[in-house]
Write an enzyme that holds these catalytic residues in place. Structure first.
Site, PDB file in Angstrom:
ATOM      1  N   CYS A  56       0.719  -1.155   0.105  1.00 48.81           N
ATOM      2  CA  CYS A  56      -0.103  -0.087  -0.094  1.00 48.81           C
ATOM      3  C   CYS A  56       0.876   1.259   0.263  1.00 48.81           C
ATOM      4  O   CYS A  56       1.497   1.338   0.864  1.00 48.81           O
ATOM      5  CB  CYS A  56      -0.868   0.031   1.443  1.00 48.81           C
ATOM      6  N   CYS A  96     -11.461  17.494  11.952  1.00 51.73           N
ATOM      7  CA  CYS A  96     -11.084  16.832  10.594  1.00 51.73           C
ATOM      8  C   CYS A  96     -12.506  16.628   9.878  1.00 51.73           C
ATOM      9  O   CYS A  96     -12.424  15.705   8.994  1.00 51.73           O
ATOM     10  CB  CYS A  96     -10.647  15.309  11.037  1.00 51.73           C
ATOM     11  N   GLN A 147      -1.817  10.984  15.631  1.00 50.99           N
ATOM     12  CA  GLN A 147      -2.189  11.328  14.031  1.00 50.99           C
ATOM     13  C   GLN A 147      -1.346  10.260  13.264  1.00 50.99           C
ATOM     14  O   GLN A 147      -0.257  10.042  13.638  1.00 50.99           O
ATOM     15  CB  GLN A 147      -1.469  12.645  14.110  1.00 50.99           C
ATOM     16  N   GLU A 155      -9.615  14.138  27.904  1.00 51.68           N
ATOM     17  CA  GLU A 155      -9.748  13.149  26.871  1.00 51.68           C
ATOM     18  C   GLU A 155     -10.536  12.038  27.485  1.00 51.68           C
ATOM     19  O   GLU A 155     -10.580  11.662  28.931  1.00 51.68           O
ATOM     20  CB  GLU A 155      -8.318  12.649  26.443  1.00 51.68           C
TER      21      GLU A 155
HETATM   22  N1  SAH Z   1      -5.567  16.257  19.894  1.00 51.18           N
HETATM   23  C1  SAH Z   1      -5.055  14.844  19.838  1.00 51.18           C
HETATM   24  C2  SAH Z   1      -6.333  13.804  19.761  1.00 51.18           C
HETATM   25  C3  SAH Z   1      -7.343  14.228  18.502  1.00 51.18           C
HETATM   26  S1  SAH Z   1      -8.504  13.150  18.041  1.00 51.18           S
HETATM   27  C4  SAH Z   1      -4.171  14.762  18.932  1.00 51.18           C
HETATM   28  O1  SAH Z   1      -3.876  15.435  17.843  1.00 51.18           O
HETATM   29  O2  SAH Z   1      -3.375  13.790  18.660  1.00 51.18           O
HETATM   30  C5  SAH Z   1      -9.904  13.309  18.980  1.00 51.18           C
HETATM   31  C6  SAH Z   1      -9.725  12.644  20.105  1.00 51.18           C
HETATM   32  O3  SAH Z   1     -11.098  12.894  21.076  1.00 51.18           O
HETATM   33  C7  SAH Z   1      -9.616  11.299  20.475  1.00 51.18           C
HETATM   34  O4  SAH Z   1      -8.424  10.792  21.152  1.00 51.18           O
HETATM   35  C8  SAH Z   1     -10.809  10.769  21.066  1.00 51.18           C
HETATM   36  O5  SAH Z   1     -10.883   9.495  22.037  1.00 51.18           O
HETATM   37  C9  SAH Z   1     -11.551  11.709  21.968  1.00 51.18           C
HETATM   38  N2  SAH Z   1     -12.776  12.007  22.418  1.00 51.18           N
HETATM   39  C10 SAH Z   1     -13.931  11.889  21.757  1.00 51.18           C
HETATM   40  N3  SAH Z   1     -14.753  12.076  22.228  1.00 51.18           N
HETATM   41  C11 SAH Z   1     -14.594  12.692  23.396  1.00 51.18           C
HETATM   42  C12 SAH Z   1     -15.182  13.469  24.458  1.00 51.18           C
HETATM   43  N4  SAH Z   1     -16.556  13.508  24.290  1.00 51.18           N
HETATM   44  N5  SAH Z   1     -14.450  13.954  25.486  1.00 51.18           N
HETATM   45  C13 SAH Z   1     -13.140  14.024  25.289  1.00 51.18           C
HETATM   46  N6  SAH Z   1     -12.314  13.442  24.373  1.00 51.18           N
HETATM   47  C14 SAH Z   1     -13.155  12.802  23.383  1.00 51.18           C
END
Ligand code: SAH
Length: 459
Positions: free
Chosen positions: A165, A414, A289, A339
């Site tokens: 891939c 996203c 990411q 989180e």
């Molecule tokens: N900022 C991080 C992760 C972003 S992805 C980075 O850049 O790596 C979005 C994240 O939100 C995921 O880790 C997911 O587990 C979390 N998430 C989903 N619903 C949520 C909620 N209601 N409250 C807190 N976190 C949540």
């Protein structure tokens, strides 16, 4: 045309002009405003199509012949592009992909967000938009008694066997191939979704781009993994960079890849990677990411929009393993991260220690519950960063942002549609979106990531 009549009938052949792309990369043509979706057609092209499905609000067509080809059309380099659901726009030049994403964001902000005057900058793309993914999650199946592994075909659960891939790191290809061979060698059956039988469900690989470390995760239906010892030895012998071999057990009848139980079979529980100057420990189930080069670009932009001087209190909502939080902690007075996944928060705390950052604290929970609690405790951030999943921010969370009166909000997204919806809410409550920067985290696919700079009016 009568009110309930569609402009085309099934099996009809028509000549159309394509104007746009759907979210899964099909061309969109319109007849009297009625959309027809045609796989593999590009905006600006014209062609003969055969209508194969007619619904009240749209039809689906099959391309018979292009009569006008887009200058942006290129030969897709991957041999299974046509069938595989992983990429959608390999047939569009990379420059055009970037511009399409920018225009898409601009259009969505206007339509859903009612934000007409926001600058949407040209998408920040990659110099080499291939082999960028640091993680592969590959379903395993069987065909004619042979083990296969690859992505699902478009809109189906049929596995397209994938020799390699080209958006994934080479090491992922080697790993998937090796595990397939080992499954054959040791007689391990693939999981059968329909009958809920068999053992091996998914092969997951994670690769620390900037450290070279590799994690191999075998997702199995039960705890049993025949010939475990030999498999571990063979993986170690064949993959010199492997630092962690993990088994995850998922006994459920579900599309969700991971189960609740994870066991380290050999080596460490985590692998490490670096983004900029910050080092991160990543465990099998934590969000990280997938495009490390572009993550740096994205986080630098978020940092720029946060405009930190060293005196600020910052909240990073949806913080995952604390990636953005720790990036910001280098420049802020204090950072709070929240989180929902407990393992991710435990990684975040480890990551803070790993980097000697003592000014970041982390809480497990739903951001929409923890933020109001912080507010009640008197936390008044100067900057709030949010990076929610595709469904965007919960309204309670947006309400809390408004109550907290930060000077700035940095929204990492996203999904442009929910970004637009949430920016509209903020605009109605005293916040102005200054600009939006799309970043191409997922070349060759229709996905687009954005960072928005939002400031409180009257600052
Ligand atoms: N900022 C991080 C992760 C972003 S992805 C980075 O850049 O790596 C979005 C994240 O939100 C995921 O880790 C997911 O587990 C979390 N998430 C989903 N619903 C949520 C909620 N209601 N409250 C807190 N976190 C949540």
């Amino acid at each position: 045309m009568a009110a309930n009549e569609t402009p085309v009938k099934k099996n009809e052949q028509v000549h159309v002009t394509f104007e746009d792309l759907t979210h899964d990369g099909a061309g969109v043509a319109k007849l009297d405003g009625y959309p027809i979706f045609v796989p593999r057609a590009l905006p600006g092209e014209q062609g003969e199509i055969k209508v194969i499905k007619v619904k009240k609000n749209y039809a689906i067509g099959r391309l018979i012949e292009l009569t006008e080809e887009s200058e942006e059309r290129v030969e897709p380099p991957c041999p299974i592009f046509k069938n595989c659901g992983g990429c959608q726009i390999q047939h569009l030049s990379y420059e055009a992909q970037l511009e399409h994403k920018r225009k898409h964001v601009e259009g969505v902000l206007r339509r859903i967000g009612k934000l007409d005057n926001v600058t949407v900058h040209p998408t920040l793309g990659m110099e080499d938009p291939w082999r960028y993914r640091n993680k592969a999650q590959v379903p395993v199946g069987e065909r004619n008694g042979d083990i296969i592994a690859g992505f699902y075909a478009k809109r189906s659960h049929e596995i397209v066997d994938m020799p390699n891939c080209i958006i994934q790191h080479e090491e992922s290809d080697h790993t998937v191939q090796l595990i397939k061979d080992l499954a054959k060698k040791y007689g391990i059956r693939a999981y059968d979704e329909e009958k809920h039988r068999g053992t091996l469900r998914h092969i997951v690989t994670r690769h620390g781009k900037n450290t070279g470390e590799l994690m191999v995760v075998l997702v199995t239906r039960g705890k049993e993994l025949p010939n475990k010892k030999n498999i571990i030895q063979d993986i170690r012998d064949n993959l010199p960079h492997v630092k962690s071999i993990v088994q995850n057990i998922n006994p459920k009848k579900t599309n969700v890849i991971f189960g609740d139980k994870t066991e380290v079979l050999w080596g460490e529980e985590v692998i490490y990677d670096r983004i900029g100057d910050v080092k991160f420990a990543i465990s099998a189930r934590s969000f990280y990411q997938v495009n490390p080069d572009q993550t740096k670009v994205l986080y630098d932009k978020a940092l720029e929009y946060a405009n930190l001087t060293g005196h600020e209190t910052v909240i990073d909502a949806y913080c995952g393993i604390g990636t953005i939080s720790l990036f910001l902690a280098q420049k802020a007075k204090h950072v709070y991260g929240v989180e929902i996944v407990p393992e991710a928060i435990s990684d975040a705390k480890n990551n803070a220690r790993l980097n000697d950052l003592t000014n970041a604290e982390f809480a497990v929970g739903e951001a929409e519950k923890v933020m109001p609690w912080w507010y009640a405790q008197g936390v008044r951030p100067d900057v709030i960063v949010v990076d929610p999943p595709r469904k965007g921010c919960d309204e309670t969370l947006l309400e809390t942002i408004v109550n907290m009166k930060p000077e700035r909000v940095v929204y990492v997204s996203c999904n442009p549609a929910t970004l637009a919806r949430d920016l509209k809410y903020l605009a109605e409550h005293g916040f102005e979106t200054k600009e939006v920067q799309p970043v191409d985290m997922f070349p060759q696919t229709m996905h687009v990531e954005c960072v928005a700079e939002v400031v409180r009016k009257g600052n």
